[in-house]
Design a protein around this motif. Structure first.
Motif, PDB file in Angstrom:
ATOM      1  N   ASP A  97       9.230  -0.072   0.505  1.00 15.50           N
ATOM      2  CA  ASP A  97       8.994  -1.368  -0.146  1.00 15.50           C
ATOM      3  C   ASP A  97      10.162  -2.300   0.134  1.00 15.50           C
ATOM      4  N   ALA A 125       6.628  -4.130  -5.177  1.00 14.59           N
ATOM      5  CA  ALA A 125       5.904  -3.385  -6.205  1.00 14.59           C
ATOM      6  C   ALA A 125       6.620  -3.515  -7.546  1.00 14.59           C
ATOM      7  N   TYR A 126       5.918  -3.152  -8.593  1.00 11.46           N
ATOM      8  CA  TYR A 126       6.415  -3.153  -9.967  1.00 11.46           C
ATOM      9  C   TYR A 126       6.768  -4.560 -10.465  1.00 11.46           C
ATOM     10  N   PRO A 178       9.079   4.931  -8.764  1.00 11.47           N
ATOM     11  CA  PRO A 178       8.741   5.600 -10.014  1.00 11.47           C
ATOM     12  C   PRO A 178       9.800   6.642 -10.382  1.00 11.47           C
ATOM     13  N   PRO A 215       2.628   8.181  -5.707  1.00 13.29           N
ATOM     14  CA  PRO A 215       1.513   7.393  -6.238  1.00 13.29           C
ATOM     15  C   PRO A 215       0.276   7.442  -5.338  1.00 13.29           C
ATOM     16  N   PRO A 222       0.634   0.886   2.225  1.00 12.74           N
ATOM     17  CA  PRO A 222      -0.205   1.504   1.189  1.00 12.74           C
ATOM     18  C   PRO A 222      -1.195   2.532   1.732  1.00 12.74           C
ATOM     19  N   ALA A 261      -1.763   4.172  -3.635  1.00 11.72           N
ATOM     20  CA  ALA A 261      -0.455   3.533  -3.549  1.00 11.72           C
ATOM     21  C   ALA A 261      -0.406   2.305  -4.447  1.00 11.72           C
ATOM     22  N   LEU A 262       0.795   1.994  -4.910  1.00  8.38           N
ATOM     23  CA  LEU A 262       0.971   0.813  -5.747  1.00  8.38           C
ATOM     24  C   LEU A 262       0.760  -0.458  -4.942  1.00  8.38           C
ATOM     25  N   PRO A 263       0.217  -1.490  -5.575  1.00  8.48           N
ATOM     26  CA  PRO A 263       0.085  -2.775  -4.883  1.00  8.48           C
ATOM     27  C   PRO A 263       1.446  -3.294  -4.434  1.00  8.48           C
ATOM     28  N   GLN A 264       1.459  -3.980  -3.318  1.00 10.57           N
ATOM     29  CA  GLN A 264       2.621  -4.682  -2.772  1.00 10.57           C
ATOM     30  C   GLN A 264       3.553  -3.804  -1.946  1.00 10.57           C
ATOM     31  N   GLN A 290       5.778   4.733  -0.248  1.00  8.13           N
ATOM     32  CA  GLN A 290       6.644   4.125  -1.245  1.00  8.13           C
ATOM     33  C   GLN A 290       7.654   3.165  -0.618  1.00  8.13           C
TER      34      GLN A 290
END
Length: 478
Positions: free
Chosen positions: A432, A438-439, A179, A385, A395, A388-391, A430
């Motif tokens: 990843d 994510a995103y 982000p 976040p 998380p 937490a964001l998916p993927q 975060q």
């Protein structure tokens, strides 16, 4: 646990009446500032490999000399040196060797601006992936330069007062990783002579990677901080020491939005952009100082902690095995509080670790945070976040303590790449690196490839929280 603390005057403070005012208790502040040239010789037959971006980028000439710049502060009992190098990074073992040669100074903090236009002092930007770019003789020269500089500073101390200021300039920093989170606050200390109240030096903490020149430049330069310090020299007729703050993530000069005096838009990749951008940063400092406030910087105390962090990054592990990175490492015990046997060719445990340091320097009312790498700004602002964001890979990882909360009641400055360069310090939730990403991305974002481990963020921030708590208890005891 290996916990080291320097507390300057606690014994005598126990005999001072608690009713005495802070002004009466504060010792006079002594200050000095200076610089030493550390420009490498690019005229001989041995290549000077430039750090950052990619392998095989050899320096062709020098645009502006690079330096070790530093200040020394003393309250008459404790002394602290803060040195900034126009380099990509420095290692903790080298910092330790410097300290060993400076017993007359209680604490030495060696930072790097993280310039991508200076020689490779880490090793991973050599002629190729399997060849180190590190020149041992040059690194030894830098060590001696820092020692010489600090010794010179001990002979030129003078009584000063201090002014502190901050300014938010979000237009001067760009985040290329989601982000979008930035720490846009430029923080500055200005020191003024007690004799005539004229400025004698500044310590400036910036917000962006010094990479205004881009990857095609092959000239040695300190990048935009050269122009920032030049602008401040013109304004105040005194030198400036520039350090980088929480620049992980990747915080950099904006790719658009900077214009010159004729309102022509400029883009990174040339010295014209670097000059306009660096001058804009200098002007932001000048604007900040117009509303600066006096700040007492005594007494001086230092809390620091040596910790282990695991090296799980496969590229870093390979670089070490190929002797591209030449750094003492140890067996990872599973705890940051201790480390195992030193790794050798004969002893190769499954997981290795390096030892680094986190520090909190208390200068009267100000806290100076020493972070040994490129801290993601989320770990300053708290904009992690939640949920937490998916993927993402972790998380359920707890959210780390953040600077904004730990030091909410005091003014502070953050020295990034302080005493070490351990790479990116990323909030664990975060992280990843493994698909799916994510995103909705088809590829991973940039960042994890230059981080030692997903455990680094939690370890660094937990350590900083411990030091913050110790610092607060010591303050209450006074």
């Amino acid at each position: 646990m290996r916990f080291l603390t320097v507390i300057g005057t606690l014994a005598c403070w126990a005999f001072v009446s608690s009713a005495a005012s802070p002004e009466l208790l504060a010792a006079p502040l002594q200050f000095s500032i200076g610089q030493v040239d550390i420009t490498p010789d690019v005229s001989n037959n041995k290549a000077v490999w430039l750090a950052g971006y990619y392998h095989g980028r050899a320096a062709t000439d020098v645009h502006d000399p690079i330096h070790a710049r530093g200040i020394l502060l003393s309250d008459g009992d404790q002394s602290v040196a803060i040195v900034s190098l126009d380099l990509i990074g420095w290692s903790f073992p080298s910092t330790q060797r410097i300290r060993e040669q400076l017993p007359e100074v209680d604490y030495v903090m060696v930072c790097s601006t993280h310039s991508h236009e200076g020689p490779d002092t880490i090793g991973i930007w050599g002629e190729s992936f399997i060849k180190s770019g590190l020149n041992d003789a040059y690194n030894e020269r830098v060590e001696q330069a820092v020692i010489t500089l600090v010794r010179q500073l001990t002979t030129t101390l003078e009584p000063v007062t201090a002014q502190f200021a901050t300014i938010d300039r979000p237009e001067l920093v760009h985040d290329s990783r989601l982000p979008i989170v930035i720490d846009s606050t430029i923080r500055v200390l200005q020191f003024r002579s007690k004799t005539n109240n004229k400025p004698v030096g500044q310590l400036v903490q910036g917000t962006a990677h010094p990479e205004a020149l881009g990857s095609k430049n092959t000239l040695i330069t300190s990048d935009f901080p050269f122009y920032t310090q030049q602008r401040l020299q013109q304004e105040y007729d005194c030198p400036t020491v520039y350090v980088s703050g929480a620049i992980g993530g990747l915080l950099a000069p904006p790719p658009e939005g900077i214009v010159d005096q004729s309102n022509k838009p400029l883009h990174p990749g040339n010295f014209e952009y670097a000059e306009v951008y660096g001058t804009a940063v200098g002007q932001a400092v000048i604007d900040a100082l117009k509303t600066s406030q006096p700040l007492s910087l005594t007494p001086i105390t230092v809390d620091r902690k040596e910790i282990a962090i695991p090296i799980d990054n496969p590229l870093y592990r390979m670089a070490r095995s190929l002797n591209v990175i030449r750094r003492v490492s140890f067996e990872w015990t599973g705890s940051a509080e201790s480390w195992g046997e030193q790794i050798t060719r004969k002893f190769r445990p499954e997981r290795g670790a390096i030892v680094t340091e986190v520090a909190v320097v208390t200068l009267g009312s100000l806290r100076v945070l020493g972070i040994p790498g490129e801290l993601y700004p989320e770990l300053v602002t708290g904009d992690i976040p939640d949920p937490a964001l998916p993927q993402v890979d972790y998380p359920e990882a707890p959210i780390e303590p953040v600077v904004k909360d730990l030091f909410a009641n005091q003014p502070w400055m953050l020295m990034g790449l302080a005493n070490d360069e351990i790479g990116y310090i990323i909030p664990k939730r975060q992280w990843d690196r493994e698909p799916p990403f994510a995103y909705g991305r088809s590829l991973s974002q940039y960042g994890e490839i230059n981080s030692c481990s997903p455990e680094v963020g939690p370890i660094i921030m937990k350590t900083l929280a411990e030091l913050s708590e110790r610092n607060a208890k010591a303050a209450e005891g006074n």
